[in-house]
Design an enzyme around this catalytic site. Structure first.
Site, mmCIF file in Angstrom:
data_model
loop_
_atom_site.group_PDB
_atom_site.id
_atom_site.type_symbol
_atom_site.label_atom_id
_atom_site.label_comp_id
_atom_site.label_asym_id
_atom_site.label_seq_id
_atom_site.Cartn_x
_atom_site.Cartn_y
_atom_site.Cartn_z
ATOM 1 N N ASP A 46 0.837 -1.197 0.000
ATOM 2 C CA ASP A 46 0.000 0.000 0.000
ATOM 3 C C ASP A 46 0.877 1.254 0.000
ATOM 4 O O ASP A 46 2.020 1.226 0.468
ATOM 5 C CB ASP A 46 -0.886 0.029 1.247
ATOM 6 C CG ASP A 46 -1.971 -1.037 1.211
ATOM 7 O OD1 ASP A 46 -2.292 -1.515 0.109
ATOM 8 O OD2 ASP A 46 -2.484 -1.394 2.283
ATOM 9 N N TYR A 74 6.343 -8.475 8.442
ATOM 10 C CA TYR A 74 6.025 -7.049 8.524
ATOM 11 C C TYR A 74 6.183 -6.529 9.948
ATOM 12 O O TYR A 74 5.967 -7.255 10.925
ATOM 13 C CB TYR A 74 4.574 -6.800 8.102
ATOM 14 C CG TYR A 74 4.246 -7.160 6.680
ATOM 15 C CD1 TYR A 74 4.332 -6.215 5.664
ATOM 16 C CD2 TYR A 74 3.831 -8.443 6.357
ATOM 17 C CE1 TYR A 74 4.004 -6.538 4.355
ATOM 18 C CE2 TYR A 74 3.508 -8.783 5.057
ATOM 19 C CZ TYR A 74 3.597 -7.825 4.054
ATOM 20 O OH TYR A 74 3.282 -8.159 2.765
ATOM 21 N N ASP A 88 -6.976 1.429 7.933
ATOM 22 C CA ASP A 88 -5.793 2.178 8.373
ATOM 23 C C ASP A 88 -6.203 3.615 8.672
ATOM 24 O O ASP A 88 -7.361 4.000 8.501
ATOM 25 C CB ASP A 88 -4.669 2.114 7.328
ATOM 26 C CG ASP A 88 -5.074 2.677 5.969
ATOM 27 O OD1 ASP A 88 -5.832 3.671 5.927
ATOM 28 O OD2 ASP A 88 -4.637 2.128 4.944
ATOM 29 N N ARG A 178 -3.604 -5.034 7.517
ATOM 30 C CA ARG A 178 -4.562 -4.106 8.134
ATOM 31 C C ARG A 178 -5.849 -4.827 8.530
ATOM 32 O O ARG A 178 -6.488 -4.484 9.531
ATOM 33 C CB ARG A 178 -4.837 -2.916 7.230
ATOM 34 C CG ARG A 178 -5.196 -3.211 5.821
ATOM 35 C CD ARG A 178 -5.060 -1.943 4.957
ATOM 36 N NE ARG A 178 -4.973 -2.273 3.550
ATOM 37 C CZ ARG A 178 -6.008 -2.283 2.717
ATOM 38 N NH1 ARG A 178 -7.215 -1.991 3.173
ATOM 39 N NH2 ARG A 178 -5.844 -2.574 1.445
#
Length: 299
Positions: A46, A74, A88, A178
């Site tokens: 993203d 991550y 988010d 997310r």
């Protein structure tokens, strides 16, 4: 000045993607820097996200789908107390919670480790009836989404405060961090929304081996080509098949051989002849006979 197509640039460049850039923006930049249209990334990040984005150049683009299958790690930051439509902090808040982060958060995180179904977010590039989900979302339309089977290999909270946490997650390809964070927040009743994301690794390639776009642009053409990793560098999750050099031509021409290879649950192999990478092959059963044949010849 217009450059001719560069056919000598072949391999994988590890990019440290900056915030604000889409994965497509990175691809477009590298097409210009490497003077070739054959450039493709191995898994979307993203615009908010930073970190490792392996990008294939030249014939290596034929390996994109195989590299993308490897696990990814991550580092994610999340704020507590809110849920947004995007998952988010760039989105619109639609739910709030005044409850604190629970003391048993580690136990809740542990419950998310393993295989599970995940419903992709509406704000994603997946398609429904030919249109991307985020296009529906921007029109206020929610469409059916098929749950996807994912796996969370490791999940831990490495930093926490009253209003925010930092998680490290190692997950299978196709996992939306997310969405994972939002699901954790619902389970914890305090809500979490992703506020930052950095991809640390893809398979065995770590972000410490990556280069910023500014650094790559500042290099000479020879230096940029020297950055390219071998095509098989990120295929370590596939088993290897070794053949003698005398069979290289026959393999390259698409001839099949009786297969000595049996890998439970895997029929795609990295193929080498006398130690040199040739491409990808597969094992197929035909008339009760297991055959080995090339599916992608790359060298």
């Amino acid at each position: 000045m217009k450059h001719s197509e560069n056919k000598s640039a072949i391999g994988i460049v590890a990019v440290d993607k900056p915030a604000g850039w889409t994965s497509h923006d990175v691809v477009a930049k590298l097409r210009r820097l490497y003077h070739t249209k054959q450039v493709g990334h191995t898994g979307t990040l993203d615009p908010m996200a930073t970190g490792l984005l392996p990008v294939c150049v030249g014939k290596a683009t034929k390996l994109v789908e195989y590299i993308a299958r490897d696990r990814k790690t991550y580092l994610a930051k999340a704020v507590s107390g809110i849920r947004t439509d995007t998952g988010d902090t760039t989105g619109i808040v639609y739910a709030k919670s005044d409850l604190p982060v629970p003391d048993d958060l580690a136990e809740i995180l542990a419950s998310f480790v393993g295989e599970q179904d995940q419903i992709p977010p509406m704000y994603s590039a997946l398609k429904y009836k030919g249109k991307k989900l985020y296009e529906y979302a921007r029109m206020g339309i929610c469409v059916p989404r098929v749950p996807r089977r994912i796996c969370v290999y490791d999940l831990e909270c490495i930093d926490g405060a009253a209003d925010a946490i930092t998680l490290r997650a190692s997950v299978s390809s196709g996992t939306y961090i997310r969405t994972l964070i939002d699901d954790i927040g619902v389970e914890a009743s305090c809500y979490f929304t992703m506020a930052g994301l950095r991809r640390e690794s893809v398979g065995k390639l770590h972000v410490e081996e990556a280069h910023t776009l500014d650094a790559i642009e500042a290099m000479s053409e020879a230096e940029r080509e020297a950055l390219l990793l071998p095509m098989d560098r990120m295929l370590g999750h596939l088993p290897a098949a070794e053949f003698p050099a005398s069979q290289r031509l026959a393999l390259s021409q698409g001839k099949s051989f009786e297969s000595p290879y049996v890998e439970e649950g895997e029929n795609t192999f990295r193929v080498y002849t006398d130690g040199e990478f040739l491409g990808l092959g597969e094992v197929r059963t035909k008339d009760g006979r297991r055959e080995f044949k090339m599916k992608k010849v790359l060298c």
